[in-house]
Design an enzyme around this catalytic site. Sequence first.
Site, PDB file in Angstrom:
ATOM      1  N   HIS A 105       0.833  -1.221   0.000  1.00 46.97           N
ATOM      2  CA  HIS A 105       0.000   0.000   0.000  1.00 46.97           C
ATOM      3  C   HIS A 105       0.862   1.262   0.000  1.00 46.97           C
ATOM      4  CE1 HIS A 105      -3.298  -2.750   1.273  1.00 46.97           C
ATOM      5  NE2 HIS A 105      -2.332  -3.282   1.987  1.00 46.97           N
ATOM      6  N   SER A 148      14.739  21.194 -16.713  1.00 44.62           N
ATOM      7  CA  SER A 148      13.544  22.025 -16.878  1.00 44.62           C
ATOM      8  C   SER A 148      13.913  23.271 -17.670  1.00 44.62           C
ATOM      9  CB  SER A 148      13.001  22.410 -15.500  1.00 44.62           C
ATOM     10  OG  SER A 148      12.197  23.574 -15.597  1.00 44.62           O
ATOM     11  N   LYS A 168      16.281  21.696 -11.615  1.00 45.13           N
ATOM     12  CA  LYS A 168      15.551  20.443 -11.790  1.00 45.13           C
ATOM     13  C   LYS A 168      16.337  19.358 -12.511  1.00 45.13           C
ATOM     14  CE  LYS A 168      12.073  19.441 -10.726  1.00 45.13           C
ATOM     15  NZ  LYS A 168      10.777  19.615 -11.435  1.00 45.13           N
ATOM     16  N   GLU A 189       8.890   8.309 -16.514  1.00 42.94           N
ATOM     17  CA  GLU A 189       7.508   8.780 -16.662  1.00 42.94           C
ATOM     18  C   GLU A 189       6.909   8.319 -17.987  1.00 42.94           C
ATOM     19  OE1 GLU A 189       7.176  12.954 -14.395  1.00 42.94           O
ATOM     20  OE2 GLU A 189       8.805  12.853 -15.840  1.00 42.94           O
TER      21      GLU A 189
END
Length: 458
Positions: free
Chosen positions: A156, A277, A283, A290
């Site tokens: 979980h 970024s 970043k 992803e």
Amino acid sequence: MSTLWHGRFDGDPADELMAYTASIGFDARLASDDIAGSRAHVRMLGRVGLLADTEVDEVLAALDQTEQELAAGEFDFAPGDEDIHTAIERRVTELAGPAGAKLHTGRSRNDQVATDLRLFAKRELAAIAADLIALQQVLLERAVDAGDTYLPGYTHLQRAQPVLLAHHLLAHGWALARDVDRLADARVRLDVSPLGAGAVAGSSLPLDPDMAAAELGFAARFDNSMDAVSDRDFAAESLFSLTMVAIHLSRLGEEIVFWTSEEAGFATLDDAYATGSSMLPQKKNPDIAELARAKAGRLIGNLTGFLATLKGLPLAYNRDLQEDKEPLFDSFDQVRLGVRAMTGLMSSIAFNADTMADAADAPTSAATDLAEYLVAHGMPFREAHAVVGDLVRRSLDGEASLTDLVQADPRLGAAAELLTPGVPVTRRTTPGGAGPEPVAAQLEKFRARLNADANRFA
Ligand code: ARG
């Protein structure tokens, strides 16, 4: 504009018809398989006496030249070339004259296209399997290098019990091993030649489909001409097998997104496998991971879309079946790119062992060990669960640290050493478990399986 089927038609096909129905824009990719199919077909025609040896040679020479023109980008596509099959036959007929006009004897595009796509899928499934084996190799190497590094195992997405990093990496490895199995299995079932089925019913000419099948390296020929031209199970199964790969990549990707988040800090991407970024100078983003997560959705779309295309189609060939190619090509392409990107990412990612250990060393991670200690000393598990649960609740309420409560509890005094950082993971000793002993055995088993698969697809 001239098509191969213009004979019974009065005028030219409408531009809109050609624009909507032509598949040349995507099936040119089957050129080499189409030429292989034509070589096999024309040799068979020669051996059964439908073409003279000289005619066979003329057609084979024309196929060679067509192949070279295509490879060199010098092939002149004509407006009537609605697909790669008609384009190649047209060119062969231009080059070989009357002999070329015999190439399509006893053949239909219906058995031709099914043959081409099976040849394509058979080769590509093996290529994807080889790429998956390379990714598993990296996971194995990283698992070996991980040694006794451990991190929380989650259920979980809540910390559950510490596990060796090697165990966690190999969990993904086993999933990919099943994928290799699935690809190999799909490959066995698709290894059937449809060539010689004709449009739907076979032929009155003395064709020899067994000869064509053997020539193309298929394990068998079709048993039923209608099934041969309408069966796209192999495309659906290939799509499903590829979708499972994509889903496994998406789950690994999600792991990487989480591990590399500043919140977890378990891993750091190599600069070559991370992105920046355009606005935020600090970043470093996990875009490969992803996209691995995202592309699974696209693969599921390719699979379910094609299943919907197949559903309810009457026998035998229908033009609907032309819609098999784009999803199949796309799924192969996306999985290939994804597996390779993840292989690079996983081979270069740095694991932050101290951060992983810190997260796994919270005394509550040993709660199950405390309960199992009580069980080993004779207490029923349900009672032991309640005893330890009570201590956890009291520590969370601020009464004292879990360690202090355990030390003060007469039933658990000697169990306090189980709370020592690094100890709980060593206590997972059962076969297939997350501790050092079973993981050492698992590593060897995984290595043996991987070597066997590598030989299978060498
Ligand atoms: N381009 C077609 C396909 O990919 C080839 C078969 C066309 N056959 C036909 N009878 N119209 O399926």
